[in-house]
Design a protein around this motif. Structure first.
Motif, mmCIF file in Angstrom:
data_model
loop_
_atom_site.group_PDB
_atom_site.id
_atom_site.type_symbol
_atom_site.label_atom_id
_atom_site.label_comp_id
_atom_site.label_asym_id
_atom_site.label_seq_id
_atom_site.Cartn_x
_atom_site.Cartn_y
_atom_site.Cartn_z
ATOM 1 N N UNK A 100 0.799 -1.226 0.000
ATOM 2 C CA UNK A 100 0.000 0.000 0.000
ATOM 3 C C UNK A 100 0.833 1.278 0.000
ATOM 4 N N UNK A 101 2.122 1.174 0.305
ATOM 5 C CA UNK A 101 2.925 2.386 0.488
ATOM 6 C C UNK A 101 4.155 2.372 -0.412
ATOM 7 N N UNK A 102 4.715 3.557 -0.707
ATOM 8 C CA UNK A 102 5.917 3.619 -1.552
ATOM 9 C C UNK A 102 7.160 3.160 -0.797
ATOM 10 N N UNK A 103 8.292 3.179 -1.487
ATOM 11 C CA UNK A 103 9.527 2.597 -0.954
ATOM 12 C C UNK A 103 10.087 3.356 0.243
ATOM 13 N N UNK A 104 9.728 4.618 0.415
ATOM 14 C CA UNK A 104 10.260 5.351 1.567
ATOM 15 C C UNK A 104 9.440 5.137 2.841
ATOM 16 N N UNK A 105 8.485 4.213 2.785
ATOM 17 C CA UNK A 105 7.800 3.733 3.986
ATOM 18 C C UNK A 105 8.327 2.328 4.263
ATOM 19 N N UNK A 106 9.042 2.161 5.366
ATOM 20 C CA UNK A 106 9.696 0.893 5.691
ATOM 21 C C UNK A 106 8.956 0.223 6.843
ATOM 22 N N UNK A 107 8.677 -1.062 6.682
ATOM 23 C CA UNK A 107 7.910 -1.807 7.681
ATOM 24 C C UNK A 107 8.718 -2.997 8.175
ATOM 25 N N UNK A 108 8.755 -3.192 9.486
ATOM 26 C CA UNK A 108 9.396 -4.354 10.083
ATOM 27 C C UNK A 108 8.488 -4.943 11.161
ATOM 28 N N UNK A 109 8.613 -6.253 11.356
ATOM 29 C CA UNK A 109 7.874 -6.949 12.401
ATOM 30 C C UNK A 109 8.855 -7.364 13.489
ATOM 31 N N UNK A 110 8.552 -6.978 14.713
ATOM 32 C CA UNK A 110 9.471 -7.225 15.834
ATOM 33 C C UNK A 110 9.210 -8.609 16.411
ATOM 34 N N UNK A 111 10.184 -9.505 16.226
ATOM 35 C CA UNK A 111 10.059 -10.867 16.742
ATOM 36 C C UNK A 111 11.110 -11.151 17.819
ATOM 37 N N UNK A 112 11.634 -10.099 18.458
ATOM 38 C CA UNK A 112 12.741 -10.266 19.404
ATOM 39 C C UNK A 112 12.278 -10.510 20.828
ATOM 40 N N UNK A 113 10.970 -10.461 21.085
ATOM 41 C CA UNK A 113 10.457 -10.553 22.455
ATOM 42 C C UNK A 113 10.475 -12.015 22.910
ATOM 43 N N UNK A 114 10.812 -12.272 24.184
ATOM 44 C CA UNK A 114 10.843 -13.657 24.669
ATOM 45 C C UNK A 114 9.476 -14.331 24.595
ATOM 46 N N UNK A 115 9.497 -15.652 24.589
ATOM 47 C CA UNK A 115 8.281 -16.451 24.468
ATOM 48 C C UNK A 115 7.247 -16.069 25.525
ATOM 49 N N UNK A 116 6.064 -15.668 25.078
ATOM 50 C CA UNK A 116 4.986 -15.284 25.976
ATOM 51 C C UNK A 116 4.863 -13.798 26.192
ATOM 52 N N UNK B 84 15.926 -4.635 12.097
ATOM 53 C CA UNK B 84 16.041 -4.227 10.695
ATOM 54 C C UNK B 84 17.483 -4.246 10.222
ATOM 55 N N UNK B 85 17.680 -4.572 8.953
ATOM 56 C CA UNK B 85 19.010 -4.539 8.351
ATOM 57 C C UNK B 85 19.380 -3.116 7.926
ATOM 58 N N UNK B 86 18.380 -2.361 7.487
ATOM 59 C CA UNK B 86 18.660 -1.001 7.025
ATOM 60 C C UNK B 86 18.660 -0.043 8.215
ATOM 61 N N UNK B 87 19.736 0.710 8.359
ATOM 62 C CA UNK B 87 19.832 1.663 9.455
ATOM 63 C C UNK B 87 18.879 2.833 9.216
ATOM 64 N N UNK B 88 18.270 3.342 10.276
ATOM 65 C CA UNK B 88 17.403 4.512 10.109
ATOM 66 C C UNK B 88 18.229 5.781 9.972
ATOM 67 N N UNK B 89 17.590 6.826 9.532
ATOM 68 C CA UNK B 89 18.295 8.107 9.441
ATOM 69 C C UNK B 89 18.693 8.557 10.850
ATOM 70 N N UNK B 90 19.752 9.302 10.925
ATOM 71 C CA UNK B 90 20.238 9.764 12.226
ATOM 72 C C UNK B 90 19.326 10.866 12.765
ATOM 73 N N UNK B 91 19.418 11.084 14.071
ATOM 74 C CA UNK B 91 18.610 12.122 14.709
ATOM 75 C C UNK B 91 19.026 13.481 14.153
ATOM 76 N N UNK B 92 18.061 14.280 13.827
ATOM 77 C CA UNK B 92 18.334 15.589 13.223
ATOM 78 C C UNK B 92 19.128 16.482 14.174
#
Length: 732
Positions: free
Chosen positions: A117-133, A209-217
């Motif tokens: 639904x969105x162009x390439x400058x909208x990046x989506x990731x799913x966080x699967x790093x949380x422990x079981x439960x 994510x593999x791609x680093x986000x932009x740095x803080x302004x």
């Protein structure tokens, strides 16, 4: 009071101490979504959204606001529109991955939906790093590194409501239908504190994510004396100005991350500071340690009063036996040895003049301590929020007279909503010698009122409470970390969404295969010989056609091979009546399984399929009758499975049946020749009957080959038309 005498201790009960130049609570989702829509419109550089859920279907505006807005209201359309307007802008969406417990409510293929639904400058990731439960429970939106929204609200289903919480509302409609009034609280802030949130969202992003986000302004205006940022939402004046604050987190044990329980320590420290009034509204109150701290402080301070507002009715067995049973014990601990007029646990409900009734679902996570501190965050007063889920609470400190008034205003404003009073009326009640008793007495009829909870009507606390609590409200991961060869512990994560979906698909296929095997072994009549015998008995009777139709319909439900049935019918009824009976049976079976697929698709199977199935569905609709006919001629999938999938798709029943007829009747004639020839060979073997059999098989093969050529030719022509249309659009 000054900032130096707050209880904030960085590294102990908070992650960071800071200040907010401006801050405003956003009470209930109608206000939050409206403010968020306004801020997104003004964004210029970046947007970070971190949430338990980020649902692409949510409308941020309603009513006149939606009608008068030039920008889209649906959040996915809005972000796509914004990203297309400014290709240099970066938008980051980080949503909790695992969602099996919320299968019906959440988008199953969230990343694919957002990517489509969105162009390439909208990046989506799913966080699967949380422990079981555990779950990713932080709810943060950072805009241009100058503005932050945080608190208890997600961009999710079954959240939107207005502050008047009408008993019935057309806008309160979710995946499972209408939902009851829902209350929540968020806060929007600007100033130095935004820089800490900017750090946090980037840290969360980099973990998955593999791609680093932009740095803080570097040019972000976050100093304490900076004016309101440009992205500040319209129609929401700041309450707090230059207010001291702290950020408290819960971080569970994850890969290469030390766990922290700042939220837990912060709440305990805040309670120990209370002198007169503690106000709590929270989705859950099951953490016994908090009840013990409240009880202890009330015994230390005879003038201290406690008001707690939560929900009334549990949703489902797990919530009932984990959180509501836990709330019974929480209430016992809280009230033990304390004057009952000093403490009350309540829910907010309404019965209007027509007798209509509704209870308000509380989803907020708020605590105020006198007029000194206000907590607005994501943490429930539960075991999991103190140790297992990721959480972030913002704690405001009344560092001057104006900000102390705003702390009290938060409490009084919320209680006014829950009791049908004005803010000034509640403020006066809070000055009474016994504010709890004053609050509960004299509530007006036909408006929202507070009523004391009696959770014993929902649970007896004995039916598997420990089991449900361990699953729904655990302190530790459901599966403990595994030791590694290096002597360290490796946490077991929640299963990824893809793993869950693949597992469900494998189980469904295995269950279907097992059912077919069982049916073939244990249902005596479901065999080729018995079906042939059954059909043979009906030949020459008035029941011949009904018998054939019944065999096709029943066989279809058991995924019995349609080719076997067609050959049997042709062998018994001959090369003329056999194909005719067969096509009628096939059409009736197709319609029956199509209906099953339609019901199953509406019940959720279409949702499970996600955007990939939608793409196939679109092609099926585009190809129409010819496409169905081609599928029928090509033996690429079981007959009944094709019928089911067609029902789940958007193709019409008549289109499907006409395509089925055109695709199946010619091969049915060939099968008639083959089936009848086999019968004749057994009865009277001769060169003539053998030639009929060979001719029928050749004809059958030629029809399959011809259908392939026809399908490819048709698809090529359709593609040429599409390419031509696109070319004309480009020229235009």
């Amino acid at each position: 009071m000054s900032a130096t005498n707050s209880i904030f201790k960085q590294g102990e009960n908070c992650w960071a101490t800071s200040q907010a130049s401006f801050a405003t609570p956003l009470i209930d989702c109608g206000n939050y979504y409206k403010a968020l829509h306004s801020a997104i419109l003004k964004a210029k550089h970046s947007i970070f959204i971190v949430g338990w859920d980020i649902d692409s279907r949510i409308r941020l505006l309603r009513g006149e606001d939606e009608a008068n807005s030039e920008a889209p209201s649906v959040v996915s359309d809005l972000l796509a529109w914004k990203a297309e307007q400014n290709p240099d802008m970066k938008i980051y969406l980080l949503r909790w991955d695992s969602s099996l417990a919320f299968f019906a409510q959440r988008e199953m293929w969230a990343k694919e939906v957002w990517d489509e639904k969105t162009p390439d400058n909208v990046l989506t990731e799913l966080d699967d790093t949380i422990p079981m439960g555990g779950s990713q429970h932080q709810k943060i939106i950072v805009i241009d590194d100058e503005l932050v929204f945080s608190g208890g609200m997600d961009i999710s289903t079954n959240r939107w409501d207005t502050r008047d919480h009408p008993i019935e509302s057309e806008e309160r409609n979710g995946p499972d239908g209408p939902y009851t009034p829902l209350h929540d609280v968020q806060i929007v802030s600007a100033g130095p504190v935004v820089a800490r949130f900017s750090e946090l969202v980037r840290w969360r992003w980099l973990r998955v994510a593999e791609e680093k986000p932009i740095t803080i302004r570097e040019d972000a205006k976050t100093d304490i004396d900076a004016p309101l940022p440009e992205a500040w939402p319209e129609d929401f004046e700041p309450w707090f100005r230059k207010v001291d604050c702290a950020l408290a987190r819960t971080i569970p044990f994850m890969d290469e991350v030390e766990p922290v329980q700042e939220v837990r320590h912060m709440l305990l420290d805040l309670i120990s500071e209370a002198e007169r009034i503690i106000y709590i509204e929270n989705q859950f109150t099951s953490r016994q340690e908090i009840a013990e701290a409240l009880n202890r402080r009330m015994k230390e301070k005879p003038d201290l009063h406690v008001v707690i507002v939560s929900s009334y009715e549990p949703k489902g067995k797990f919530e009932c036996e984990a959180f509501w049973a836990g709330r019974i014990e929480f209430k016992k601990i809280l009230e033990k040895g304390v004057d009952p007029e000093r403490v009350v646990m309540t829910y907010s409900s309404i019965t209007d003049e027509h007798g209509q009734h509704a209870t308000k679902r509380i989803h907020s996570k708020v605590m105020t301590i006198d007029d000194s501190y206000a907590v607005i965050g994501s943490s429930n007063i539960s075991n999991r929020s103190m140790s297992l889920d990721t959480e972030i609470d913002m704690v405001l400190f009344g560092n001057n007279e104006e900000n102390r008034r705003e702390v009290a205003r938060i409490r009084n404003d919320l209680l006014a909503e829950h009791t049908g009073r004005t803010v000034d009326q509640v403020a006066a009640l809070m000055e009474e010698p016994n504010p709890v008793r004053a609050l509960m007495e004299g509530q007006l009829a036909h408006g929202y009122v507070l009523t004391q909870v009696h959770d014993e009507i929902f649970t007896d606390q004995e039916t598997g409470q420990n089991f449900f609590s361990r699953l729904s409200d655990p302190e530790e991961p459901l599966i403990p970390p595994l030791p590694t060869l290096g002597g360290e512990a490796m946490p077991i994560r929640n299963p990824r969404r893809r793993t869950i979906m693949i597992g469900i698909g494998v189980m469904v296929i295995a269950a279907l295969a097992a059912a077919l095997v069982i049916a073939s072994h244990f249902i005596p009549w479901l065999s080729t010989d018995n079906i042939n015998a059954f059909l043979e008995e009906s030949r020459g009777t008035y029941f011949a056609l009904p018998t054939v139709l019944m065999v096709y319909v029943v066989g279809g439900f058991f995924f019995f091979p349609v080719t076997v049935m067609s050959l049997a019918v042709s062998a018994i009824f001959g090369p003329i009546w056999g194909p005719l009976y067969g096509i009628l049976g096939a059409l009736l079976s197709s319609a029956s399984m199509f209906g099953v697929g339609k019901v199953a698709g509406n019940a959720g199977l279409r949702k499970i399929g996600g955007p990939k199935v939608e793409a196939v569905d679109a092609k099926l609709k585009t190809s129409g009758i010819v496409g169905v006919a081609a599928i029928r001629m090509l033996p690429i999938a079981p007959f009944s499975l094709v019928n089911l999938v067609a029902g789940i798709s958007s193709i019409g029943l008549m289109q499907f049946l006409v395509g089925t007829f055109l695709g199946m009747f010619p091969p049915m004639i060939a099968k008639g020749l083959v089936g009848d020839s086999i019968t004749q060979i057994f009865r009277n073997p001769s060169p003539e009957t053998i030639s009929y059999l060979v001719g029928g098989i050749v004809l059958w093969g030629l029809m399959i080959w011809g259908s392939q050529k026809l399908a490819k030719s048709y698809q090529a022509r359709k593609q040429q038309q599409v390419d031509k249309t696109k070319g004309e659009e480009c020229v235009a």
